[in-house]
Design an enzyme around this catalytic site. Structure first.
Site, PDB file in Angstrom:
ATOM      1  N   HIS A 277     -14.639  10.999 -25.322  1.00  0.00           N
ATOM      2  CA  HIS A 277     -14.865  11.207 -23.757  1.00  0.00           C
ATOM      3  C   HIS A 277     -15.184  12.591 -23.401  1.00  0.00           C
ATOM      4  CE1 HIS A 277     -14.626  10.802 -19.555  1.00  0.00           C
ATOM      5  NE2 HIS A 277     -13.434  11.224 -19.472  1.00  0.00           N
TER       6      HIS A 277
ATOM      7  N   HIS B 225     -16.700  15.065 -20.159  1.00  0.00           N
ATOM      8  CA  HIS B 225     -17.534  15.569 -18.686  1.00  0.00           C
ATOM      9  C   HIS B 225     -18.680  16.344 -18.937  1.00  0.00           C
ATOM     10  CE1 HIS B 225     -13.226  14.681 -16.783  1.00  0.00           C
ATOM     11  NE2 HIS B 225     -13.919  13.458 -17.257  1.00  0.00           N
TER      12      HIS B 225
ATOM     13  N   ASP C 132     -34.510   7.301 -31.184  1.00  0.00           N
ATOM     14  CA  ASP C 132     -33.863   7.193 -32.299  1.00  0.00           C
ATOM     15  C   ASP C 132     -32.394   6.947 -32.427  1.00  0.00           C
ATOM     16  OD1 ASP C 132     -36.158   8.205 -33.795  1.00  0.00           O
ATOM     17  OD2 ASP C 132     -35.635  10.425 -33.874  1.00  0.00           O
TER      18      ASP C 132
ATOM     19  N   HIS D  74     -18.134   9.792 -13.106  1.00  0.00           N
ATOM     20  CA  HIS D  74     -16.834  10.268 -13.973  1.00  0.00           C
ATOM     21  C   HIS D  74     -17.667  11.045 -15.147  1.00  0.00           C
ATOM     22  CE1 HIS D  74     -12.982   9.142 -16.586  1.00  0.00           C
ATOM     23  NE2 HIS D  74     -13.296  10.439 -16.494  1.00  0.00           N
TER      24      HIS D  74
ATOM     25  N   TYR E 202     -34.164   6.720 -42.293  1.00  0.00           N
ATOM     26  CA  TYR E 202     -34.044   8.294 -42.134  1.00  0.00           C
ATOM     27  C   TYR E 202     -32.758   8.870 -43.045  1.00  0.00           C
ATOM     28  CZ  TYR E 202     -33.793  12.700 -40.143  1.00  0.00           C
ATOM     29  OH  TYR E 202     -33.744  14.129 -39.878  1.00  0.00           O
TER      30      TYR E 202
HETATM   31 ZN   LIG Z   1     -12.711  11.713 -17.638  1.00  0.00          ZN
END
Ligand SMILES: [Zn+2]
Length: 230
Positions: free
Chosen positions: A101, A103, A126, A166, A220
């Protein structure tokens, strides 16, 4: 807290701690935001970053081991505030071995606008096989973020979702693959933004997107390397 841990946990603590440095290296995070986790294969456990610790201070021994309900099994600190979302993804998507995660700025700007990133680049075809989708708005705390990630990415080619207002969540067969998806998502989001400011991006045909995706995912890379993509 004295439960015997699977031996893979030692290696995964090292891997997860080291992968956090990649988030810094690629400028995907500010302050203590962002997190990487890895599933412990064959066990209902995951290794995740502690909450609120500076990236400079992350080490294998301060990574947190949680069960897949987000309950701490081993570690002295609180786990990442996003632990519930990671745990939900591992419970719902058994093929996923890593979750990230961030930002990161450009991708999160698309999330702020509630807009998927359309596929106008071969590199996006791709890696993502088409658009990078937007997920629903969800407040942190319960399972809503995890539900939104799973609902958006289940059956979707993209390993990245832009959670509205978010930021980015990515998945992968392991934590390194999820980090790569986070790096590539930001790269694509940045170029897509620049293209928009320069003019009108030219669409690609679905057949070309499909062909690029198939080649990259299946052909690839170095023969026999197992994990082809890099
Ligand atoms: Zn966050």
């Amino acid at each position: 807290m004295s439960r015997t841990l699977p031996t893979e946990v030692t290696r995964l603590r090292e891997t997860v701690a080291a992968l956090h440095a990649e988030l810094v290296r690629y400028h995907l995070v500010a302050w203590t935001a962002g997190n990487v986790s890895a599933r412990v294969p064959g066990h209902d456990l995951m290794v995740i970053k502690p909450s609120g610790v500076s990236y400079d201070d992350l080490r294998p021994d301060n990574m947190i081991v949680c069960d897949l309900d987000g309950v701490v099994v081993d570690g002295d600190l609180s786990p990442s505030s996003d632990t519930a979302a990671h745990a939900y993804v591992y419970r719902a998507m058994p093929e996923v071995g890593g979750v990230v995660h961030t930002h990161s700025n450009y991708a999160t700007a698309w999330a702020a606008c509630g807009e998927s990133i359309p596929c106008h680049l071969t590199a996006q075809a791709d890696e993502f096989g088409g658009e990078i989708p937007v997920g629903p708005f969800a407040l942190i705390g319960g399972d809503d973020i995890g539900k939104g990630i799973v609902a958006t990415l289940s059956g979707h080619r993209s390993p990245a979702v832009l959670m509205r207002n978010h930021g980015v969540f990515t998945i992968g067969k392991d934590a390194r693959a999820a980090v790569k998806a986070a790096v590539m998502c930001e790269d694509v989001a940045r170029t897509a933004h620049l293209a928009r400011t320069l003019g009108t991006p030219v669409p690609m045909t679905q057949a070309d997107i499909d062909s690029l995706y198939d080649r990259y995912q299946n052909v690839y890379g170095q023969p026999g390397s197992g994990s082809a993509k890099s």
